[in-house]
Write a protein that holds these residues in place. Sequence first.
Motif, PDB file in Angstrom:
ATOM      1  N   SER A 155     -14.015  11.555  -2.530  1.00 21.94           N
ATOM      2  CA  SER A 155     -13.890  10.796  -3.777  1.00 21.94           C
ATOM      3  C   SER A 155     -13.149  11.564  -4.870  1.00 21.94           C
ATOM      4  CB  SER A 155     -15.268  10.372  -4.281  1.00 21.94           C
ATOM      5  OG  SER A 155     -16.051  11.501  -4.590  1.00 21.94           O
ATOM      6  N   VAL A 156     -12.695  12.780  -4.578  1.00 26.70           N
ATOM      7  CA  VAL A 156     -12.044  13.613  -5.590  1.00 26.70           C
ATOM      8  C   VAL A 156     -10.793  12.946  -6.145  1.00 26.70           C
ATOM      9  CG1 VAL A 156     -10.815  15.791  -5.959  1.00 26.70           C
ATOM     10  CG2 VAL A 156     -12.983  15.779  -4.741  1.00 26.70           C
ATOM     11  N   LYS A 157      -9.943  12.418  -5.289  1.00 22.30           N
ATOM     12  CA  LYS A 157      -8.695  11.820  -5.755  1.00 22.30           C
ATOM     13  C   LYS A 157      -8.957  10.685  -6.736  1.00 22.30           C
ATOM     14  CE  LYS A 157      -4.357   9.736  -4.315  1.00 22.30           C
ATOM     15  NZ  LYS A 157      -3.464   9.409  -3.207  1.00 22.30           N
ATOM     16  N   GLN A 158      -9.869   9.771  -6.401  1.00 18.99           N
ATOM     17  CA  GLN A 158     -10.158   8.646  -7.295  1.00 18.99           C
ATOM     18  C   GLN A 158     -10.730   9.133  -8.634  1.00 18.99           C
ATOM     19  OE1 GLN A 158     -11.350   8.820  -4.126  1.00 18.99           O
ATOM     20  NE2 GLN A 158     -10.330   7.156  -3.058  1.00 18.99           N
ATOM     21  N   ILE A 159     -11.596  10.134  -8.605  1.00 23.06           N
ATOM     22  CA  ILE A 159     -12.189  10.669  -9.833  1.00 23.06           C
ATOM     23  C   ILE A 159     -11.108  11.296 -10.712  1.00 23.06           C
ATOM     24  CG2 ILE A 159     -13.734  12.436 -10.765  1.00 23.06           C
ATOM     25  CD1 ILE A 159     -15.496  11.941  -8.227  1.00 23.06           C
ATOM     26  N   LEU A 160     -10.244  12.115 -10.112  1.00 17.35           N
ATOM     27  CA  LEU A 160      -9.189  12.775 -10.886  1.00 17.35           C
ATOM     28  C   LEU A 160      -8.201  11.767 -11.468  1.00 17.35           C
ATOM     29  CD1 LEU A 160      -8.441  15.876  -8.641  1.00 17.35           C
ATOM     30  CD2 LEU A 160      -9.483  15.883 -10.908  1.00 17.35           C
ATOM     31  N   ILE A 161      -7.768  10.809 -10.664  1.00 18.47           N
ATOM     32  CA  ILE A 161      -6.804   9.815 -11.147  1.00 18.47           C
ATOM     33  C   ILE A 161      -7.408   8.998 -12.291  1.00 18.47           C
ATOM     34  CG2 ILE A 161      -5.562   7.700 -10.531  1.00 18.47           C
ATOM     35  CD1 ILE A 161      -5.011   9.022  -7.802  1.00 18.47           C
ATOM     36  N   LYS A 162      -8.656   8.608 -12.154  1.00 19.20           N
ATOM     37  CA  LYS A 162      -9.318   7.848 -13.222  1.00 19.20           C
ATOM     38  C   LYS A 162      -9.361   8.668 -14.512  1.00 19.20           C
ATOM     39  CE  LYS A 162     -13.624   5.631 -14.476  1.00 19.20           C
ATOM     40  NZ  LYS A 162     -15.038   5.449 -14.174  1.00 19.20           N
ATOM     41  N   TYR A 163      -9.735   9.933 -14.416  1.00 24.69           N
ATOM     42  CA  TYR A 163      -9.817  10.792 -15.599  1.00 24.69           C
ATOM     43  C   TYR A 163      -8.429  10.998 -16.217  1.00 24.69           C
ATOM     44  CZ  TYR A 163     -11.082  14.568 -18.715  1.00 24.69           C
ATOM     45  OH  TYR A 163     -11.283  15.336 -19.840  1.00 24.69           O
ATOM     46  N   ILE A 164      -7.434  11.266 -15.374  1.00 25.80           N
ATOM     47  CA  ILE A 164      -6.075  11.495 -15.859  1.00 25.80           C
ATOM     48  C   ILE A 164      -5.558  10.272 -16.616  1.00 25.80           C
ATOM     49  CG2 ILE A 164      -3.677  11.715 -15.062  1.00 25.80           C
ATOM     50  CD1 ILE A 164      -4.842  13.586 -12.825  1.00 25.80           C
TER      51      ILE A 164
END
Length: 76
Positions: free
Chosen positions: A13-22
């Motif tokens: 789930s790291v990619k989705q979390i990072l993209i959402k935050y960015i």
Amino acid sequence: MLRFDDGAKEQSSVKQILIKYIKEHAVEIIYVKGRNKEDYLIKTLGKDCPKIVNLEAIDDCVKLTKEIPACNNHTA
């Protein structure tokens, strides 16, 4: 500072979390310490990756040592 094993989320789930935050915070630059973290973010985020600055690649960047005080969240 985040370590690769910090947190309670699954690695998948790291990619989705990072993209959402960015996107939510309009992140334009991510500062990292080390080539491994830089490569990991580039590979993980792909086309959604903002500019990454590797602090270790900056010659005059201050290196934290035991003599240089740090906040409680960034002690060795």
